[in-house]
Design an enzyme around this catalytic site. Structure first.
Site, PDB file in Angstrom:
ATOM      1  N   HIS A 235     -12.725  -4.637   7.712  1.00 32.66           N
ATOM      2  CA  HIS A 235     -13.493  -4.410   6.482  1.00 32.66           C
ATOM      3  C   HIS A 235     -14.711  -3.521   6.704  1.00 32.66           C
ATOM      4  CE1 HIS A 235     -10.890  -6.983   4.355  1.00 32.66           C
ATOM      5  NE2 HIS A 235     -11.590  -8.092   4.273  1.00 32.66           N
TER       6      HIS A 235
ATOM      7  N   GLU B 145       0.810  -1.226   0.000  1.00 35.88           N
ATOM      8  CA  GLU B 145       0.000   0.000   0.000  1.00 35.88           C
ATOM      9  C   GLU B 145       0.837   1.267   0.000  1.00 35.88           C
ATOM     10  OE1 GLU B 145      -0.638  -2.540   2.031  1.00 35.88           O
ATOM     11  OE2 GLU B 145      -2.630  -3.251   1.424  1.00 35.88           O
TER      12      GLU B 145
END
Lengths: 327, 409
Positions: A129, A60
């Site tokens: 999530h 990332e």
């Protein structure tokens, strides 16, 4: 015109904008061959090839940070962070480099980068999530954050973000992906102006300020209260940073009352910033304390029963609005 | 508030007074010590000798035709390098060093704020590759890479004003001193946070490839930086996509105060390239001939679409991490040993041996560079200090109705 979903609007806009501008490229995890874990990027690899649709390693920091050099040499990067919860390894690159580079270089370089971040709860995803972590970025100078709540804005804000020369975090709500539909004629280039909130419902008694999935719950709550003679004005923020202070102030000056509704924990959330703005700029127009209805000051829970409690629901929102309206 | 201000003023006065005594003892009437006390040298006798040592070493550094042990003699030939280019390279090396030594002196005299990151001892690692680059090639330097800018041709005026935080600096004085960059020369602005330049240069290399441009990128990092995750994320991605980039690790054995043995269990950092399936090589970073040949090959690989190369250059910084760091974590023997391996006298010796350079020409170069540096210093000192509110702009490219840059005041 057949109505399309929120995620269709995102996918279609990516197709259109990448066709329009050959300097754009998309980089993210599972975004190419797989078409994205949510299928937001499906078909892009076939349309634009592996030179412009990059299946990134699980890196990332690279996904966010490489855009700075790429933008400097003439690209318009479209990175995707697979889940907003995974943005923390990219934090340094976004906060210290990407967002500040225009300022640091005294305006020499623009950073036309749109980082898409699927966010939000209500999808049974558990803590990694489901988060609403937009507040992590609230006091970063140079960063723009948008969060579409409707199908039209999903397209309009994405197009505006991609064409913008400022770095934009584009927060797309996972629960809205396939739960809402709207007519969006193909070829219509919807652009939603960045920096402007939208009055999604007019009312005179209390202002509700919200964004994302909770806009829809808030609108339901407002309809419910309307039956009882309480008219709620609902503001869909659309842009989280910089906040559209004028629109918020104008509405609250009219209603004299405000409730901010968001999923993120209360402490340090956007609601606190809005409440502070109202206290500073609009104190004498207020007829009631500003209320914040938010997620809990915990991490996001997994079990459906817990998640249902965590997410502010229609009844809770209606109660908060009623209490404030009747103060 | 008022009370605090007075207190600060008194403190400042006291500091200035102390500095005066010390510098008088050191016989350096102009040198008043650093602007911050962090890591400063001990006061009194010890400081005197510390400062004298610093000065002596700077003078040593500027004496580029001094002798050195025979074992450090350079050999071989610089491939594809004309004699004129060899001389130009020497001039840029001397320019880098002379500027650096001058800035160190000016810092001690309190002529600019902040600190200074001396590169003396490491110049060959930067200058030798930078001089080979085309103007549109991208350089991602770290905060110590003065030579990357000088090597690529950035005018000293731009660098001096950057050190001084003056309006004529490329960033108008708003960023951070000694973080050299220049948009026209495609030297990106380094971040103080380690390795951001590594990732950005990787992105630039990706951009060149995607946009089908012929340019290449060069990224610089230190031995300490190889422990950072971004080292891996950048190299790994560049390996996968065969990006046109050369990664240069300047292994100067110390990451600020951290010895190499606590950064990594590796001895030769070039082994890291094996993990990414591109060539990695270790060279003596103080051997201009070796550095030239290694970087030339790596640049040709990048330009030819063959992908990245990692080059570890073993080198040494003579002075502290910054000029407020006395670097007393290292032994004097170690420093002295590396001073003998100084890249400049070794290169000068090699040029003379090969009849490319004579004393007259060397004198002329040094004279020219000294004048150039003085002009740059004069330019920086006469460049105005930025207006206090000059930083209140350029947060965004676009305007937003709710954005008020002064909202907090």
């Amino acid at each position: 015109v057949a109505p399309i979903t929120y995620i269709d609007a995102i996918n279609r806009t990516l197709h259109e904008e990448m066709a329009r501008d050959e300097t754009t490229f998309l980089i993210g995890e599972d975004t190419g061959i797989y078409g994205g874990v949510f299928k937001a990027t499906r078909g892009l690899l076939e349309a634009f090839g592996p030179e412009r649709i990059i299946d990134s390693p699980i890196s990332e920091s690279l996904i966010a940070g490489m855009t700075v050099g790429a933008a400097m040499v003439g690209c318009r990067p479209l990175p995707e962070i697979q889940f907003a919860d995974f943005i923390s390894p990219a934090f340094d690159q976004i906060v210290q480099q990407l967002a500040r580079y225009h300022w640091r270089t005294n305006g020499t370089y623009a950073m036309p980068v749109t980082i898409r971040c699927p966010w939000g709860g209500g999808v049974g995803g558990g803590v990694f999530h489901s988060q609403s972590n937009e507040a992590w970025f609230m006091n970063v100078p140079g960063l723009v954050m948008v969060a579409p709540s409707t199908v039209r804005d999903a397209a309009g804000l994405l197009r505006a973000a991609i064409r913008s020369d400022d770095p934009v975090l584009y927060w797309e709500h996972k629960k809205l992906y396939r739960s809402i539909k709207d007519e969006l004629p193909e070829g219509e280039e919807v652009v939603t102006e960045i920096g402007r909130a939208h009055v999604a419902r007019e009312g005179s008694d209390v202002t509700a300020i919200t964004f994302g999935y909770l806009l829809h719950e808030t609108l339901k709550a407002a309809e419910k209260l309307s039956g009882d003679g309480i008219e709620v004005e609902v503001i869909d923020l659309r842009t989280l940073l910089p906040l559209d202070t004028p629109t918020i102030l104008e509405s609250v000056a009219k209603t004299g009352k405000a409730v901010v509704v968001h999923e993120a924990p209360k402490v340090g959330g956007i609601g606190g910033e809005i409440a502070a703005i109202l206290a500073e700029e609009c104190f004498w127009e207020l007829d009631a304390p500003v209320k914040r209805l938010t997620g809990f000051n915990t991490s996001f829970p997994a079990a459906k029963s817990m998640e249902d409690l965590y997410m502010p629901g229609v009844d809770e929102i209606a109660d908060a609005l009623r209490t404030t309206a009747e103060t | 508030m008022a009370e605090k201000k007075t207190q600060k003023k008194t403190e400042k006065k006291r500091k200035a007074a102390t500095a005066e005594v010390v510098t008088e003892a050191a016989g350096e009437s102009q040198e008043t010590g650093g602007t911050t006390g962090e890591g400063a040298a001990p006061a009194g006798e010890a400081k005197e000798s510390f400062q004298a040592l610093q000065r002596r070493r700077e003078e040593t550094a500027l004496d580029v035709s001094r002798g050195f042990p025979d074992k450090y003699r350079l050999s071989g030939e610089m491939e594809g390098c004309s004699d004129a280019r060899k001389i130009e390279l020497l001039e840029r090396l001397i320019r880098t060093r002379t500027f650096d030594a001058r800035m160190r002196r000016l810092f001690r005299q309190g002529r600019f704020e902040g600190t200074f990151y001396s590169q003396i001892g490491q110049e060959a690692c930067d200058v030798v590759i930078a001089i080979q680059l085309e103007k549109a090639d991208f350089v991602g330097p770290s905060h110590r890479d003065l030579g990357a800018s000088v090597g690529k041709g950035v005018p000293l005026e731009a660098l001096a004003t950057q050190v001084y935080n003056r309006v004529d600096s490329p960033d108008g004085g708003r960023y951070t001193a000694c973080h050299y960059w220049h948009p026209e020369f495609w030297v990106m602005q380094p971040s103080t946070s380690i390795m951001m330049n590594w990732i950005a240069a990787t992105g630039a290399a990706f951009g060149f490839k995607m946009l089908k441009k012929k340019s290449v990128a060069v990224a610089f990092g230190g031995d300490g930086a190889t422990a950072h995750g971004d080292f891996h994320e950048g190299c790994n991605f560049a390996g996968v996509h065969r990006l046109p980039i050369v990664y240069v690790i300047q292994n100067n054995l110390w990451a600020e105060s951290l010895p190499l043995s606590l950064t990594t269990a590796l001895q030769d950092l070039s082994h890291r390239a094996d993990a990414y399936d591109f060539p990695g090589l270790t060279v003596d970073g103080n051997d201009v001939v070796a550095v030239w040949n290694a970087t030339r090959k790596a640049l040709a690989r990048a330009r030819g679409g063959e992908g990245p190369t990692l080059i570890e250059m073993k080198t040494y910084r003579w002075f502290g991490h910054s000029d407020i760091d006395p670097a007393d974590y290292r032994s004097e023997d170690e420093v002295e040993d590396w001073i003998e391996r100084d890249p400049l006298p070794r290169y000068v010796g090699w040029l003379k041996e090969n009849d490319v350079l004579d004393d007259g020409e060397l004198d002329a170069i040094q004279q020219r560079v000294r004048e150039e540096v003085e002009r740059a210093v004069e330019f920086a000192e006469s460049s105005p200090r930025p207006e206090p509110d000059a930083f209140l702009s350029e947060v965004f490219v676009h305007e937003y109705p709710g954005f008020d840059i002064r909202a907090g005041r």
